[in-house]
Design a protein around this motif. Structure first.
Motif, PDB file in Angstrom:
ATOM      1  N   ALA A 322       0.946  -1.258  -0.067  1.00  0.00           N
ATOM      2  CA  ALA A 322      -0.029   0.115  -0.109  1.00  0.00           C
ATOM      3  C   ALA A 322       0.856   1.330   0.105  1.00  0.00           C
ATOM      4  O   ALA A 322       0.473   2.175  -0.556  1.00  0.00           O
ATOM      5  CB  ALA A 322      -0.924   0.041   1.126  1.00  0.00           C
ATOM      6  N   ARG A 323       2.079   1.377   0.787  1.00  0.00           N
ATOM      7  CA  ARG A 323       2.778   2.440   0.649  1.00  0.00           C
ATOM      8  C   ARG A 323       3.409   2.556  -0.457  1.00  0.00           C
ATOM      9  O   ARG A 323       3.771   3.479  -0.888  1.00  0.00           O
ATOM     10  CB  ARG A 323       3.823   2.243   1.881  1.00  0.00           C
ATOM     11  CG  ARG A 323       3.362   2.088   3.351  1.00  0.00           C
ATOM     12  CD  ARG A 323       4.507   2.241   4.111  1.00  0.00           C
ATOM     13  NE  ARG A 323       4.140   2.005   5.682  1.00  0.00           N
ATOM     14  CZ  ARG A 323       4.231   0.787   6.071  1.00  0.00           C
ATOM     15  NH1 ARG A 323       4.903  -0.050   5.784  1.00  0.00           N
ATOM     16  NH2 ARG A 323       3.731   0.730   7.432  1.00  0.00           N
ATOM     17  N   ARG A 324       3.636   1.632  -1.480  1.00  0.00           N
ATOM     18  CA  ARG A 324       4.220   1.611  -2.657  1.00  0.00           C
ATOM     19  C   ARG A 324       3.238   2.287  -3.924  1.00  0.00           C
ATOM     20  O   ARG A 324       3.502   2.345  -5.077  1.00  0.00           O
ATOM     21  CB  ARG A 324       4.946   0.552  -3.233  1.00  0.00           C
ATOM     22  CG  ARG A 324       6.280   0.222  -2.321  1.00  0.00           C
ATOM     23  CD  ARG A 324       7.112  -0.913  -2.988  1.00  0.00           C
ATOM     24  NE  ARG A 324       6.371  -2.294  -2.850  1.00  0.00           N
ATOM     25  CZ  ARG A 324       6.548  -3.036  -1.889  1.00  0.00           C
ATOM     26  NH1 ARG A 324       7.674  -2.621  -1.004  1.00  0.00           N
ATOM     27  NH2 ARG A 324       5.987  -4.283  -1.680  1.00  0.00           N
ATOM     28  N   GLY A 325       2.098   2.273  -3.309  1.00  0.00           N
ATOM     29  CA  GLY A 325       0.931   2.504  -4.364  1.00  0.00           C
ATOM     30  C   GLY A 325       0.347   1.325  -5.160  1.00  0.00           C
ATOM     31  O   GLY A 325      -0.271   1.283  -6.116  1.00  0.00           O
ATOM     32  N   GLU A 326       0.697   0.080  -4.728  1.00  0.00           N
ATOM     33  CA  GLU A 326       0.146  -1.417  -5.301  1.00  0.00           C
ATOM     34  C   GLU A 326      -1.166  -1.545  -4.985  1.00  0.00           C
ATOM     35  O   GLU A 326      -1.545  -1.229  -3.855  1.00  0.00           O
ATOM     36  CB  GLU A 326       1.223  -2.545  -5.133  1.00  0.00           C
ATOM     37  CG  GLU A 326       2.622  -2.110  -5.397  1.00  0.00           C
ATOM     38  CD  GLU A 326       3.473  -3.312  -5.071  1.00  0.00           C
ATOM     39  OE1 GLU A 326       3.598  -4.283  -5.732  1.00  0.00           O
ATOM     40  OE2 GLU A 326       4.008  -3.327  -4.142  1.00  0.00           O
ATOM     41  N   ASP A 327      -1.989  -2.363  -5.856  1.00  0.00           N
ATOM     42  CA  ASP A 327      -3.080  -2.967  -5.592  1.00  0.00           C
ATOM     43  C   ASP A 327      -3.029  -4.027  -4.562  1.00  0.00           C
ATOM     44  O   ASP A 327      -2.125  -4.817  -4.831  1.00  0.00           O
ATOM     45  CB  ASP A 327      -3.632  -3.255  -6.807  1.00  0.00           C
ATOM     46  CG  ASP A 327      -5.112  -4.014  -6.735  1.00  0.00           C
ATOM     47  OD1 ASP A 327      -5.233  -4.376  -5.377  1.00  0.00           O
ATOM     48  OD2 ASP A 327      -5.591  -4.526  -7.694  1.00  0.00           O
ATOM     49  N   ILE A 328      -3.406  -3.932  -3.473  1.00  0.00           N
ATOM     50  CA  ILE A 328      -2.973  -5.018  -2.300  1.00  0.00           C
ATOM     51  C   ILE A 328      -3.446  -6.588  -2.746  1.00  0.00           C
ATOM     52  O   ILE A 328      -3.364  -7.348  -2.153  1.00  0.00           O
ATOM     53  CB  ILE A 328      -3.609  -4.740  -0.820  1.00  0.00           C
ATOM     54  CG1 ILE A 328      -4.980  -4.399  -1.048  1.00  0.00           C
ATOM     55  CG2 ILE A 328      -2.864  -3.588  -0.475  1.00  0.00           C
ATOM     56  CD1 ILE A 328      -5.636  -4.276   0.385  1.00  0.00           C
ATOM     57  N   GLY A 329      -4.661  -6.291  -3.717  1.00  0.00           N
ATOM     58  CA  GLY A 329      -5.112  -7.729  -4.029  1.00  0.00           C
ATOM     59  C   GLY A 329      -4.458  -8.230  -5.206  1.00  0.00           C
ATOM     60  O   GLY A 329      -4.730  -9.324  -5.823  1.00  0.00           O
ATOM     61  N   ALA A 330      -3.037  -7.631  -5.964  1.00  0.00           N
ATOM     62  CA  ALA A 330      -2.737  -8.160  -7.103  1.00  0.00           C
ATOM     63  C   ALA A 330      -2.099  -9.168  -6.728  1.00  0.00           C
ATOM     64  O   ALA A 330      -1.495  -9.411  -5.958  1.00  0.00           O
ATOM     65  CB  ALA A 330      -2.026  -6.970  -7.595  1.00  0.00           C
TER      66      ALA A 330
END
Length: 407
Positions: A322-330
């Protein structure tokens, strides 16, 4: 748009701990459990208790839970492991682990189920980012682009970015995702109860290996101990059907008289023992935690600890994503969680399986070998210290929460 960030199916122990960790990291979490909350919040002692490794205690402390549990927790200061036959006393070869041999403190703590569950329910109720649904099982789930959707028994639907199965060995979450399981039955059943006794246990846990299976005597607060006693399936069924006085007569020669007179304190339980490993810990927008991912033999008392390490690893993986801006469900995010936990849990499962097979028999050559082995380990301080650190959960790639650090 989604109703929540993470949907957790299973409100027992791992699910609420994960919910609290994720909420403190800024995620919106929905916890769904088939049981209504009053059933999970029952204050009566029913005999169930857990051996929390030191690192599991650190996790609970980092989440602000330990201050509500420490007065009801019994530190485990020593562990004694012996081998023998019921009524004949233990072998002269043994293992003795003392917490004084490590710097970190007690190897772990015994905490009753009722105290842990109630602390978790109170903490979830006080957290604005957590929504709880009790008494409504999940009947369907569907992974769609960018989100996952679950349907409850009353027809309500909830959408999120990630679905986490914390719903045990018979995980409906895993089954609906098409995740198969590997494993086998041990032909053993665990008899579980709590015992009151005349003499103090001094914070010492005992593991007595007998041919039908091990007997664990785990210290609770006061002059009480938790019993996890493994027998062959048929013998366990017959023993559990006995009246209380007859049940104690069967237990006494196995328990011994080192704690004086004993009596039952709480309800008796049984559950079948087997090994059960999910062939994958992740699927599309889905992760498995605890027994939903891996069910192991209770002889090392590591089932809940392994689940809590899953919780800490998944929470850290998602918080960092989340801190890196990723989709946590990816998929790539979930693959990092699986890579972190799958080898470790498979190794633990196979190690407990091998240990159970080595000790749950009366082969004289195997008995001689294991007794000599225990004697050699006990005589080697470096080896003994390694086993103590393993029991405390201090080995391996520890997630931040299990180091007592924030996410």
């Amino acid at each position: 748009m989604t109703d929540t960030d993470v949907i957790i199916v299973g409100g027992g122990l791992n699910g609420p701990v994960l919910a609290l960790a994720l909420a403190q990291a800024g995620q919106r979490v929905t916890v769904i459990d088939a049981l209504a909350e009053p059933l999970r919040a029952d204050p009566e002692f029913d005999g169930r208790a857990y051996a929390l490794a030191l690192t599991s205690q650190r996790l609970l402390d980092a989440l602000g839970l330990w201050e509500h549990l420490q007065d009801q927790a019994q530190p485990m200061l020593e562990i004694k492991v012996t081998d023998g036959h019921a009524g004949q006393g233990p072998s002269p070869f043994f293992l003795h682990f003392d917490h004084a041999e490590i710097e970190e403190g007690p190897m772990g703590f015994m905490v009753e189920d009722r105290h842990l569950r109630r602390a978790l329910l109170r903490a979830m109720a006080a957290e604005d980012r957590i929504t709880a649904h009790g008494g409504q099982p999940v009947t369907a789930q569907q992974a769609d682009p960018g989100r996952v959707r679950v349907t409850l028994a009353d027809g309500a639907q909830i959408t999120g970015r990630l679905l986490v199965g914390c719903d045990g060995r018979s995980s409906g979450t895993a089954a609906r995702a098409g995740i198969r399981r590997s494993g086998w039955d041990y032909g053993q059943t665990a008899l579980v109860c709590a015992i009151s006794h005349e003499r103090p246990h001094d914070g010492t846990a005992h593991q007595f290996f007998m041919p039908p299976g091990p007997l664990a005597i785990l210290p609770l607060t006061g002059n009480r101990s938790s019993i996890v006693w493994s027998e062959t399936r048929a013998a366990a069924q017959a023993i559990n059907a006995l009246a209380e006085s007859d049940y104690l007569e069967v237990l006494r020669p196995r328990f011994g008289d080192f704690l004086g007179e004993i009596a039952l304190a709480g309800t008796r339980f049984t559950y079948p023992l087997g090994l059960s490993l999910a062939q994958s810990f992740v699927a599309e927008r889905l992760a498995l935690v605890g027994d939903a991912a891996h069910g192991i033999h209770p002889l090392a008392g590591q089932g809940l600890n392994a689940g809590l390490r899953d919780v800490a690893a998944l929470a850290e993986t998602l918080a960092d994503a989340a801190r890196r801006g990723e989709d946590i469900g990816a998929g790539p995010v979930l693959a990092r969680y699986q890579q972190w936990r799958r080898f470790d849990t498979a190794t633990l499962a196979l190690a407990t399986d091998a240990f159970n097979r080595l000790f749950s028999n009366d082969n004289p050559l195997l008995r001689l070998g294991r007794d000599i082995g225990m004697g050699l380990v006990n005589a080697a301080p470096a080896l003994r210290r390694g086993f103590i650190r393993e029991a405390a959960g201090l080995t391996g790639d520890l997630p931040r929460l299990m180091q007592g650090k924030p996410l």
